[in-house]
Motif scaffolding. Sequence first.
Motif, PDB file in Angstrom:
ATOM      1  N   ALA A 197       0.831  -1.205   0.000  1.00 44.82           N
ATOM      2  CA  ALA A 197       0.000   0.000   0.000  1.00 44.82           C
ATOM      3  C   ALA A 197       0.863   1.252   0.000  1.00 44.82           C
ATOM      4  CB  ALA A 197      -0.926  -0.009   1.214  1.00 44.82           C
ATOM      5  N   ALA A 198       2.071   1.160   0.582  1.00 49.37           N
ATOM      6  CA  ALA A 198       2.998   2.292   0.599  1.00 49.37           C
ATOM      7  C   ALA A 198       4.419   1.754   0.562  1.00 49.37           C
ATOM      8  CB  ALA A 198       2.784   3.148   1.841  1.00 49.37           C
ATOM      9  N   ARG A 199       5.212   2.361  -0.305  1.00 56.48           N
ATOM     10  CA  ARG A 199       6.625   1.984  -0.424  1.00 56.48           C
ATOM     11  C   ARG A 199       7.324   3.191  -1.051  1.00 56.48           C
ATOM     12  NH1 ARG A 199       6.724  -3.105  -3.572  1.00 56.48           N
ATOM     13  NH2 ARG A 199       6.403  -4.259  -1.631  1.00 56.48           N
ATOM     14  N   MET A 200       7.723   4.149  -0.212  1.00 60.40           N
ATOM     15  CA  MET A 200       8.128   5.460  -0.705  1.00 60.40           C
ATOM     16  C   MET A 200       9.404   5.944  -0.018  1.00 60.40           C
ATOM     17  SD  MET A 200       5.749   8.875  -0.715  1.00 60.40           S
ATOM     18  CE  MET A 200       6.088  10.284  -1.756  1.00 60.40           C
ATOM     19  N   PHE A 201      10.286   6.561  -0.799  1.00 57.73           N
ATOM     20  CA  PHE A 201      11.464   7.218  -0.251  1.00 57.73           C
ATOM     21  C   PHE A 201      11.699   8.513  -1.017  1.00 57.73           C
ATOM     22  CE2 PHE A 201      15.788   8.487   0.231  1.00 57.73           C
ATOM     23  CZ  PHE A 201      16.087   8.186   1.542  1.00 57.73           C
ATOM     24  N   THR A 202      11.865   9.633  -0.293  1.00 52.22           N
ATOM     25  CA  THR A 202      12.099  10.920  -0.951  1.00 52.22           C
ATOM     26  C   THR A 202      13.107  11.748  -0.157  1.00 52.22           C
ATOM     27  OG1 THR A 202      10.362  12.166   0.213  1.00 52.22           O
ATOM     28  CG2 THR A 202       9.712  11.001  -1.792  1.00 52.22           C
ATOM     29  N   ILE A 203      13.697  12.702  -0.843  1.00 51.99           N
ATOM     30  CA  ILE A 203      14.461  13.763  -0.209  1.00 51.99           C
ATOM     31  C   ILE A 203      13.657  15.041  -0.376  1.00 51.99           C
ATOM     32  CG2 ILE A 203      15.829  14.111  -2.316  1.00 51.99           C
ATOM     33  CD1 ILE A 203      18.134  15.033  -0.488  1.00 51.99           C
ATOM     34  N   ILE A 204      13.539  15.829   0.683  1.00 54.39           N
ATOM     35  CA  ILE A 204      12.659  16.999   0.694  1.00 54.39           C
ATOM     36  C   ILE A 204      13.488  18.260   0.939  1.00 54.39           C
ATOM     37  CG2 ILE A 204      10.701  18.109   1.831  1.00 54.39           C
ATOM     38  CD1 ILE A 204       9.784  15.307   2.718  1.00 54.39           C
ATOM     39  N   PHE A 205      13.271  19.268   0.111  1.00 61.22           N
ATOM     40  CA  PHE A 205      13.845  20.595   0.315  1.00 61.22           C
ATOM     41  C   PHE A 205      12.707  21.558   0.633  1.00 61.22           C
ATOM     42  CE2 PHE A 205      16.431  18.394  -2.884  1.00 61.22           C
ATOM     43  CZ  PHE A 205      17.658  18.370  -2.236  1.00 61.22           C
ATOM     44  N   ASN A 206      12.908  22.435   1.643  1.00 58.13           N
ATOM     45  CA  ASN A 206      11.873  23.419   1.953  1.00 58.13           C
ATOM     46  C   ASN A 206      12.505  24.724   2.418  1.00 58.13           C
ATOM     47  OD1 ASN A 206      12.350  23.250   4.823  1.00 58.13           O
ATOM     48  ND2 ASN A 206      11.150  21.354   4.842  1.00 58.13           N
ATOM     49  N   ASP A 207      11.654  25.722   2.653  1.00 55.06           N
ATOM     50  CA  ASP A 207      12.138  27.060   2.986  1.00 55.06           C
ATOM     51  C   ASP A 207      12.200  27.320   4.487  1.00 55.06           C
ATOM     52  OD1 ASP A 207       9.437  27.124   3.440  1.00 55.06           O
ATOM     53  OD2 ASP A 207       9.016  28.843   2.143  1.00 55.06           O
ATOM     54  N   LEU A 208      12.101  26.273   5.302  1.00 50.23           N
ATOM     55  CA  LEU A 208      12.205  26.443   6.751  1.00 50.23           C
ATOM     56  C   LEU A 208      13.668  26.601   7.160  1.00 50.23           C
ATOM     57  CD1 LEU A 208       9.599  23.770   7.877  1.00 50.23           C
ATOM     58  CD2 LEU A 208       9.288  26.245   7.746  1.00 50.23           C
ATOM     59  N   GLU A 209      13.907  27.322   8.240  1.00 52.32           N
ATOM     60  CA  GLU A 209      15.267  27.597   8.678  1.00 52.32           C
ATOM     61  C   GLU A 209      16.009  26.337   9.106  1.00 52.32           C
ATOM     62  OE1 GLU A 209      15.486  30.538  11.669  1.00 52.32           O
ATOM     63  OE2 GLU A 209      14.575  32.123  10.456  1.00 52.32           O
ATOM     64  N   SER A 210      15.296  25.383   9.674  1.00 51.77           N
ATOM     65  CA  SER A 210      15.931  24.170  10.177  1.00 51.77           C
ATOM     66  C   SER A 210      15.055  22.963   9.844  1.00 51.77           C
ATOM     67  CB  SER A 210      16.117  24.266  11.697  1.00 51.77           C
ATOM     68  OG  SER A 210      16.486  23.010  12.233  1.00 51.77           O
ATOM     69  N   PRO A 211      15.660  21.816   9.551  1.00 46.25           N
ATOM     70  CA  PRO A 211      14.856  20.619   9.286  1.00 46.25           C
ATOM     71  C   PRO A 211      14.106  20.123  10.506  1.00 46.25           C
ATOM     72  CG  PRO A 211      17.186  20.071   9.419  1.00 46.25           C
ATOM     73  CD  PRO A 211      17.099  21.559   9.428  1.00 46.25           C
ATOM     74  N   SER A 212      14.521  20.546  11.697  1.00 48.48           N
ATOM     75  CA  SER A 212      13.836  20.106  12.909  1.00 48.48           C
ATOM     76  C   SER A 212      12.517  20.842  13.124  1.00 48.48           C
ATOM     77  CB  SER A 212      14.739  20.303  14.125  1.00 48.48           C
ATOM     78  OG  SER A 212      15.113  21.659  14.261  1.00 48.48           O
ATOM     79  N   ILE A 213      12.283  21.922  12.396  1.00 47.03           N
ATOM     80  CA  ILE A 213      11.002  22.639  12.484  1.00 47.03           C
ATOM     81  C   ILE A 213       9.933  21.823  11.760  1.00 47.03           C
ATOM     82  CG2 ILE A 213       9.760  24.741  11.873  1.00 47.03           C
ATOM     83  CD1 ILE A 213      12.398  26.235  11.963  1.00 47.03           C
ATOM     84  N   ALA A 235       9.770  17.552  -3.120  1.00 48.27           N
ATOM     85  CA  ALA A 235      10.135  16.181  -2.757  1.00 48.27           C
ATOM     86  C   ALA A 235      10.461  15.400  -4.028  1.00 48.27           C
ATOM     87  CB  ALA A 235       8.999  15.506  -1.995  1.00 48.27           C
ATOM     88  N   LEU A 236      11.575  14.663  -3.999  1.00 46.34           N
ATOM     89  CA  LEU A 236      12.009  13.872  -5.147  1.00 46.34           C
ATOM     90  C   LEU A 236      12.415  12.487  -4.664  1.00 46.34           C
ATOM     91  CD1 LEU A 236      14.306  16.579  -6.774  1.00 46.34           C
ATOM     92  CD2 LEU A 236      12.081  15.855  -7.652  1.00 46.34           C
ATOM     93  N   GLY A 237      12.014  11.438  -5.391  1.00 35.21           N
ATOM     94  CA  GLY A 237      12.405  10.099  -4.971  1.00 35.21           C
ATOM     95  C   GLY A 237      11.669   9.010  -5.715  1.00 35.21           C
ATOM     96  N   THR A 238      11.285   7.964  -4.969  1.00 34.00           N
ATOM     97  CA  THR A 238      10.604   6.816  -5.555  1.00 34.00           C
ATOM     98  C   THR A 238       9.309   6.540  -4.797  1.00 34.00           C
ATOM     99  OG1 THR A 238      11.571   5.093  -4.139  1.00 34.00           O
ATOM    100  CG2 THR A 238      12.891   5.844  -6.003  1.00 34.00           C
ATOM    101  N   ASP A 239       8.348   5.971  -5.494  1.00 31.60           N
ATOM    102  CA  ASP A 239       7.063   5.620  -4.884  1.00 31.60           C
ATOM    103  C   ASP A 239       6.511   4.382  -5.578  1.00 31.60           C
ATOM    104  OD1 ASP A 239       4.700   5.580  -3.472  1.00 31.60           O
ATOM    105  OD2 ASP A 239       3.744   7.161  -4.650  1.00 31.60           O
ATOM    106  N   LYS A 240       6.563   3.250  -4.878  1.00 33.28           N
ATOM    107  CA  LYS A 240       6.031   1.976  -5.378  1.00 33.28           C
ATOM    108  C   LYS A 240       6.496   1.660  -6.801  1.00 33.28           C
ATOM    109  CE  LYS A 240       1.783   3.070  -4.229  1.00 33.28           C
ATOM    110  NZ  LYS A 240       0.311   3.016  -3.998  1.00 33.28           N
ATOM    111  N   GLY A 241       7.795   1.700  -7.006  1.00 37.21           N
ATOM    112  CA  GLY A 241       8.361   1.335  -8.297  1.00 37.21           C
ATOM    113  C   GLY A 241       8.298   2.416  -9.348  1.00 37.21           C
ATOM    114  N   MET A 242       7.937   3.624  -8.967  1.00 38.63           N
ATOM    115  CA  MET A 242       7.864   4.751  -9.898  1.00 38.63           C
ATOM    116  C   MET A 242       8.791   5.858  -9.399  1.00 38.63           C
ATOM    117  SD  MET A 242       5.169   3.755 -11.905  1.00 38.63           S
ATOM    118  CE  MET A 242       4.121   5.091 -12.488  1.00 38.63           C
ATOM    119  N   LYS A 243       9.258   6.683 -10.303  1.00 36.13           N
ATOM    120  CA  LYS A 243       9.958   7.893  -9.861  1.00 36.13           C
ATOM    121  C   LYS A 243       8.908   8.929  -9.477  1.00 36.13           C
ATOM    122  CE  LYS A 243      10.688   9.429 -14.663  1.00 36.13           C
ATOM    123  NZ  LYS A 243      11.686   9.786 -15.696  1.00 36.13           N
ATOM    124  N   TYR A 244       9.215   9.711  -8.447  1.00 40.46           N
ATOM    125  CA  TYR A 244       8.199  10.546  -7.809  1.00 40.46           C
ATOM    126  C   TYR A 244       8.696  11.985  -7.672  1.00 40.46           C
ATOM    127  CZ  TYR A 244       5.325  12.456  -3.986  1.00 40.46           C
ATOM    128  OH  TYR A 244       4.514  13.248  -3.201  1.00 40.46           O
TER     129      TYR A 244
END
Length: 468
Positions: free
Chosen positions: A197-213, A226-235
């Motif tokens: 039902a879910a099989r996803m991996f991505t790297i996320i870039f955003n405009d927040l000052e810190s990733p911990s926010i 967000a860029l990566g893979t999702d259930k055998g597809m590029k995402y």
Amino acid sequence: MKYNPIFISFFSIAIVLAPYSSQGQFIKDLKKRAEEAAKQTVERKTEEKSAEKTEQAIDSLFNIKLKKKAGNDTSNQEGMEMESGGFEDFQYETGYEGIPGSTESGSLQAYSKFDFIMGSDILYAEDFSKAQLGDLPDGWTTSNTLEVVELNAFQGKWLQLQKGKNLFAPLTLGTLPQDFTMEFDLILDYEPTKFAAARMFTIIFNDLESPSIKLGDFYAGSHMLALGTDKGMKYKYKKWKDSQYNERATEATPILEKSTLQRGTRVRCSIWKSKNRIRFYINEEKAFDIVQAESPDNPFRSMKFYSEVYNEGENFFISNIRMAGPPPVINRELEETGLLEATGIYFETGSDEIKPESYPTLRQIADFMIKSGGSFTIAGHTDNIGEKEANRLLSESRASSVRKTLVKTYGVDTNQLASIGFGQRYPVYPNDTPEGRAKNRRVDIINLAVYEDYEGKLIEKVYGEARK
């Protein structure tokens, strides 16, 4: 009488590089070192063939056994001394036959349109080699759980991402630069033909000052990508404050197709950000090229990863993460400064076998050499992990391999090139940080018409003017 090619390469060094050795003895020992390197190469090839047959006998590549040990247990350190902990030294299985310079053309054809070149200025590096097994690595934060493990099929240490949703990030990276290159290794430990039902991996870039926010919020920030893979597809998913610029896409890609993908496949993910444009690669494929990836008014400032696995016993593993500045302008660096620190040339673990993702860097180097018609030296360097003599021999063999590839595959005149290896002799960068060790593991290309007294300058950088 027939001479070993490695001996011929080192004999050329004696003629071309005589001015470099400040101590004289270095050149006198070249023949002896060449014979030693040749002997070691033959022994290594025999061992590799034996190991390959053994691996073929294993029923399952990814019958995963996690080697979790106590923090002070170093029983598995033996055998990893040869320039381990290196980002150019992990086994990266591309799924293609042949390497640049070989008689097989599969890799060259596959990478003929691959244009990613890693920057020389390493800003961040992490292979978890210093992390404790079974623990969350220092300098990382997570919304769920993270665990450093070792695997029975791959070298090094990895972050294991198990069932559930997990957002995680390195806190020591700091604010994202405007322009950068990045790469990491991702192991796809799942059965591709089995439903999820879910099989996803991505790297996320955003405009927040810190990733911990708002770490646990996938969509956090006014602007994110967000860029990566999702259930055998590029995402791909892009969200801007102005929703008319939003994009979402999942597209088929041969690399991830369930008919060809095997459990335990490792892929290299690469990212090239140039101002507002971001290019994302999975192995040799340019998966996405997004011209308006970033808003000029809201630049990306932080980065985090996301994984989601549904089925029990399935995992993602990530390691060998590097971020650097923009790709070097190879022609300009060789023409103006005369020195190129080619961190974009990669080798198989503990060997001189060049990996196919080195194609773009080698191609541009060869183009400049052919056009200029000048003389060049190829110098190999390592970090300080491992035995000194073994590192020196390895660096010599790798520099020679680059030389032969430039000649045989790319048509550079053999009389233009010499090769030499210094091993860990000249640590231009600190070896006490992952970033410094990554910079020290490199091949330097020297334009002799511009950059004079290469070794003398290395001595000065490392030991000061008094030792020159």
